[in-house]
Write a protein that holds these residues in place. Sequence first.
Motif, PDB file in Angstrom:
ATOM      1  N   GLU A  56      16.757 -13.097   9.344  1.00 13.86           N
ATOM      2  CA  GLU A  56      16.380 -14.503   9.192  1.00 13.86           C
ATOM      3  C   GLU A  56      16.925 -15.092   7.893  1.00 13.86           C
ATOM      4  O   GLU A  56      16.988 -16.302   7.726  1.00 13.86           O
ATOM      5  N   ASP A  57      17.336 -14.232   6.963  1.00 17.81           N
ATOM      6  CA  ASP A  57      17.859 -14.668   5.672  1.00 17.81           C
ATOM      7  C   ASP A  57      19.392 -14.680   5.618  1.00 17.81           C
ATOM      8  O   ASP A  57      19.977 -14.760   4.543  1.00 17.81           O
ATOM      9  N   SER A  58      20.035 -14.634   6.773  1.00 16.79           N
ATOM     10  CA  SER A  58      21.503 -14.629   6.812  1.00 16.79           C
ATOM     11  C   SER A  58      22.056 -15.933   6.245  1.00 16.79           C
ATOM     12  O   SER A  58      21.362 -16.952   6.211  1.00 16.79           O
ATOM     13  N   PRO A  59      23.306 -15.919   5.788  1.00 14.64           N
ATOM     14  CA  PRO A  59      23.915 -17.145   5.246  1.00 14.64           C
ATOM     15  C   PRO A  59      23.848 -18.327   6.216  1.00 14.64           C
ATOM     16  O   PRO A  59      23.557 -19.454   5.810  1.00 14.64           O
ATOM     17  N   GLU A  60      24.086 -18.074   7.495  1.00 18.50           N
ATOM     18  CA  GLU A  60      24.032 -19.158   8.480  1.00 18.50           C
ATOM     19  C   GLU A  60      22.624 -19.746   8.570  1.00 18.50           C
ATOM     20  O   GLU A  60      22.454 -20.970   8.646  1.00 18.50           O
ATOM     21  N   LYS A  61      21.640 -18.873   8.550  1.00 18.43           N
ATOM     22  CA  LYS A  61      20.253 -19.346   8.654  1.00 18.43           C
ATOM     23  C   LYS A  61      19.786 -19.986   7.345  1.00 18.43           C
ATOM     24  O   LYS A  61      18.924 -20.864   7.355  1.00 18.43           O
ATOM     25  N   MET A  62      20.375 -19.555   6.215  1.00 19.70           N
ATOM     26  CA  MET A  62      20.078 -20.222   4.947  1.00 19.70           C
ATOM     27  C   MET A  62      20.547 -21.676   4.999  1.00 19.70           C
ATOM     28  O   MET A  62      19.823 -22.580   4.569  1.00 19.70           O
ATOM     29  N   CYS A  63      21.751 -21.886   5.530  1.00 20.33           N
ATOM     30  CA  CYS A  63      22.271 -23.262   5.650  1.00 20.33           C
ATOM     31  C   CYS A  63      21.365 -24.104   6.531  1.00 20.33           C
ATOM     32  O   CYS A  63      21.050 -25.250   6.192  1.00 20.33           O
ATOM     33  N   ALA A  64      20.935 -23.545   7.636  1.00 20.09           N
ATOM     34  CA  ALA A  64      20.043 -24.279   8.544  1.00 20.09           C
ATOM     35  C   ALA A  64      18.705 -24.571   7.871  1.00 20.09           C
ATOM     36  O   ALA A  64      18.156 -25.673   8.002  1.00 20.09           O
ATOM     37  N   PHE A  65      18.175 -23.607   7.127  1.00 26.25           N
ATOM     38  CA  PHE A  65      16.900 -23.770   6.419  1.00 26.25           C
ATOM     39  C   PHE A  65      17.010 -24.875   5.363  1.00 26.25           C
ATOM     40  O   PHE A  65      16.124 -25.707   5.225  1.00 26.25           O
ATOM     41  N   ALA A  66      18.128 -24.886   4.652  1.00 26.41           N
ATOM     42  CA  ALA A  66      18.354 -25.904   3.620  1.00 26.41           C
ATOM     43  C   ALA A  66      18.470 -27.297   4.245  1.00 26.41           C
ATOM     44  O   ALA A  66      17.901 -28.264   3.739  1.00 26.41           O
ATOM     45  N   ARG A  67      19.189 -27.395   5.358  1.00 20.67           N
ATOM     46  CA  ARG A  67      19.317 -28.692   6.046  1.00 20.67           C
ATOM     47  C   ARG A  67      17.971 -29.153   6.596  1.00 20.67           C
ATOM     48  O   ARG A  67      17.596 -30.320   6.440  1.00 20.67           O
ATOM     49  N   LEU A  68      17.267 -28.259   7.250  1.00 23.62           N
ATOM     50  CA  LEU A  68      15.967 -28.582   7.844  1.00 23.62           C
ATOM     51  C   LEU A  68      14.993 -29.115   6.803  1.00 23.62           C
ATOM     52  O   LEU A  68      14.206 -30.029   7.066  1.00 23.62           O
ATOM     53  N   ASN A  69      15.071 -28.555   5.599  1.00 22.28           N
ATOM     54  CA  ASN A  69      14.126 -28.925   4.541  1.00 22.28           C
ATOM     55  C   ASN A  69      14.703 -29.916   3.535  1.00 22.28           C
ATOM     56  O   ASN A  69      14.083 -30.186   2.512  1.00 22.28           O
ATOM     57  N   ASN A  70      15.890 -30.440   3.824  1.00 23.81           N
ATOM     58  CA  ASN A  70      16.508 -31.484   2.994  1.00 23.81           C
ATOM     59  C   ASN A  70      16.664 -31.084   1.532  1.00 23.81           C
ATOM     60  O   ASN A  70      16.306 -31.849   0.625  1.00 23.81           O
TER      61      ASN A  70
END
Length: 101
Positions: A56-70
């Motif tokens: 869940e902490d992969s680079p791709e999921k980090m990008c999604a997490f950052a976008r989701l949380n602005n």
Amino acid sequence: MADLRSENRLLVAFICNHCPYVKATIKRLVADAKVLQQSGIGAVAINSDDYQVYPEDSPEKMCAFARLNNFSFPYLIDREQSVAKDYGAVCTPDFLVSIGS
């Protein structure tokens, strides 16, 4: 990290996507970081987890997490955990303020 420092101050937040404490506080972190940035203090989030162990902490999921949380700040990977060790971070979330040049 020196490029992110503003007025010689930088909020360093050690976080990861899968941590329940991070999930519970992420909106507050983002809001507080925006206030700090408006006050001239830089901000950065760093993920020091091994995403082979925590997918869940992969680079791709980090990008999604950052976008989701602005995120208004960079969300960086510390693959070797060297930055976390340098700062003495031992858990997530862990918040530190770096002062100096």
